[in-house]
Design an enzyme around this catalytic site. Structure first.
Site: not given
Ligand code: BES
Ligand code: MN
Ligand code: ZN
Length: 477
Positions: A253, A328
């Site tokens: 991240k 997912r």
């Molecule tokens: N846990 C995150 C989503 C999230 C983001 C929850 C901010 C709460 C606050 C999830 O696992 C994630 O990282 N999603 C990505 C998906 C993308 C890589 C397709 C996202 O939302 O950026």
């Molecule tokens: Mn994630």
């Protein structure tokens, strides 16, 4: 926390009495008559001009009353007593009592559903969590002239929400998947708990791929089953995302600031667990199974890589593109497991799935996806009634092409053709695993965590969805 107690009369031992102001008028009711106080005079201090007093505003003043232990009186505005205003006022009352061990009386005359909204929010507003060395427990006793049924259900529901919050607030160095399994057993309240780990997970390709990044103790599949006495009742299956920490994995991240909130990435599981923990006390006659999909998404030599192909429960293959889209992957196994083994009448998943879910909706509504009109309307209604509101989002068929992969059944980030709509394409991915089940997906990335300590919510996990699901499950026949 707050302990609610029924009391028809103004309680003699209450240190503080809350008296409602409705639509700008103080409503002392029969309770306050015995106080022999000029509340109108106090109201004039509360609202010196004619400007309306908003729900949740509180005016406190010292008051010694003969034959009563009362030391303070608080006028609390309930606005025009809409459910939303009652929640705001309840949360304000709960906040006033934070950190206190006091007996108070709520001199309110309300309808049952109004009491319920106000009391639940009071206990939510009262919630505090910390690991400070000198943290003391705080339990106030709140007497109120509501009937026993309302008091009991408000207590059970709000305690359950706060239970979910405790799980979410717990830091990730403590709450690995094994710890969650222990909590599931501790909080099961009569539900059956089964835990799969290690070799027993060999069919759960998504859970293994994500959880393999953090092999000690590794991922867990936790199944909680609540069976009421009555048979022939509907069967609800809940599937929760339980990422105990989400670093993003190899697709780390960035910027790093967005990583800290990711201890809340198991909020879906916290909600499912808390819902199960409350069913028996609410005497709910619906069968409910919760599948808690628990793993840590870490960065390590055993982490999955972008370009890996994995095989999900049931056999579908998936090309992993971005290891940060891990939610997912664990949910797909859970949904496929439910469809194959559990014959659900309703299949609901709940997950902090995509940042995109908050782009249009903000943090007040969860993104809800379903193709079943009846279920959509039921969840909307339960949302309005409970305060955990949902917004119906479209499963756009044109975007399904985004799931194409050259080498596997699906590409997991669903980013082909740049359709955008990340929350929608994530939902379309999940839909590939639900077969013909009556299914809804709740993306709670926005509502699952609050960034400010305000209203009902503390900063951090909100326990969103516990009220919604208990309301909805309770309404099924
Ligand atoms: N846990 C995150 C989503 C999230 C983001 C929850 C901010 C709460 C606050 C999830 O696992 C994630 O990282 N999603 C990505 C998906 C993308 C890589 C397709 C996202 O939302 O950026
Ligand atoms: Mn994630
Ligand atoms: Zn995540």
């Amino acid at each position: 926390m707050l302990n609610f107690k029924r009391s028809e009369k103004l309680s003699k031992d209450a240190k503080q009495i809350f008296i409602p102001v409705i639509n700008g008028t103080v409503k002392p009711g029969e309770f306050s008559k015995s106080l022999h106080l000029d509340l109108q005079e106090q109201l004039a201090f509360f609202a010196p001009s004619d400007k309306p007093i908003k729900a949740g505003e509180i005016y406190e003043f010292p008051a010694k009353v003969e034959n009563y232990s009362c030391e303070r009186i608080a006028l609390v505005s309930l606005g025009n007593v809409s459910d939303q205003e009652l929640r705001t006022a309840g949360a304000a009352i709960g906040r006033k009592l934070r950190g206190k061990n006091e007996k108070v009386f709520l001199a309110l005359t309300l309808k049952s559903h109004q009491y319920k909204s106000l009391l639940i929010s009071a206990n939510l507003g009262n919630f505090q969590w910390s690991l400070k060395r000198d943290q003391k427990s705080a339990n106030s006793q709140v007497s109120v002239p509501a009937d026993d049924g309302v008091i009991k259900s408000a207590q059970v529901i709000s305690d359950a929400v706060n239970r979910a919050r405790e799980l979410i607030h717990t830091p990730s160095n403590k709450k690995n998947p094994e710890w969650i399994a222990k909590q599931a057993k501790r909080l099961a309240n009569g539900a059956k708990v089964e835990v799969l780990s290690g070799r027993a997970l060999k069919e759960f390709g998504g859970l293994l791929a994500v959880g393999g990044s953090s092999p000690k103790p590794g991922p867990r599949f936790i199944k909680m089953t609540y069976s009421p006495r009555k048979s022939g009742v509907p069967h609800v299956v809940l599937v929760g995302k339980g990422i105990t920490y989400d670093t993003g994995g190899i697709s780390l991240k960035r910027p790093y600031e967005i990583m800290a909130p990711m201890k809340s990435d198991m909020a879906g599981v916290a909600t499912c667990l808390a819902v199960i923990s409350a069913l028996r006390d609410l005497k709910i006659e619906v069968k409910v199974t919760a599948l808690l999909m628990c793993a840590e998404n870490s960065i390590s030599a055993t982490a999955q890589r972008p370009s890996d192909v994995i095989k999900h429960y049931g056999g579908k293959t998936v090309e992993v593109i971005n290891t940060d889209a891990e939610g997912r992957l664990v949910l797909a196994d859970g949904l496929a497991y439910a469809v194959k083994n559990l014959k659900p009448d309703y299949l609901i998943d709940i997950a902090t799935l995509t940042g995109s879910a908050t782009l249009g909706l903000g943090k007040q509504f969860a993104a809800m996806y379903s193709r079943d009109l009846k279920l959509i309307n039921q969840l909307k209604e339960a949302g309005e009634k409970s305060g955990d509101r949902v917004w119906h989002m479209p499963l756009v068929d044109d975007y399904v092409a985004a799931l194409d992969s050259d080498i596997a059944d699906l590409n997991h980030t669903a980013d082909k053709y740049n359709f955008n709509g990340g929350s929608i394409t994530a939902a379309l991915f999940l839909e590939q695993f639900v077969d013909k089940a009556t299914w809804a997906h709740l993306d709670i990335a926005g509502v699952g965590r609050a960034e400010a300590d305000a209203g009902e919510n503390p900063k951090g996990g909100t326990g969103w969805g516990v009220r919604l699901l208990l309301q909805w499950i309770g309404s099924l026949k």
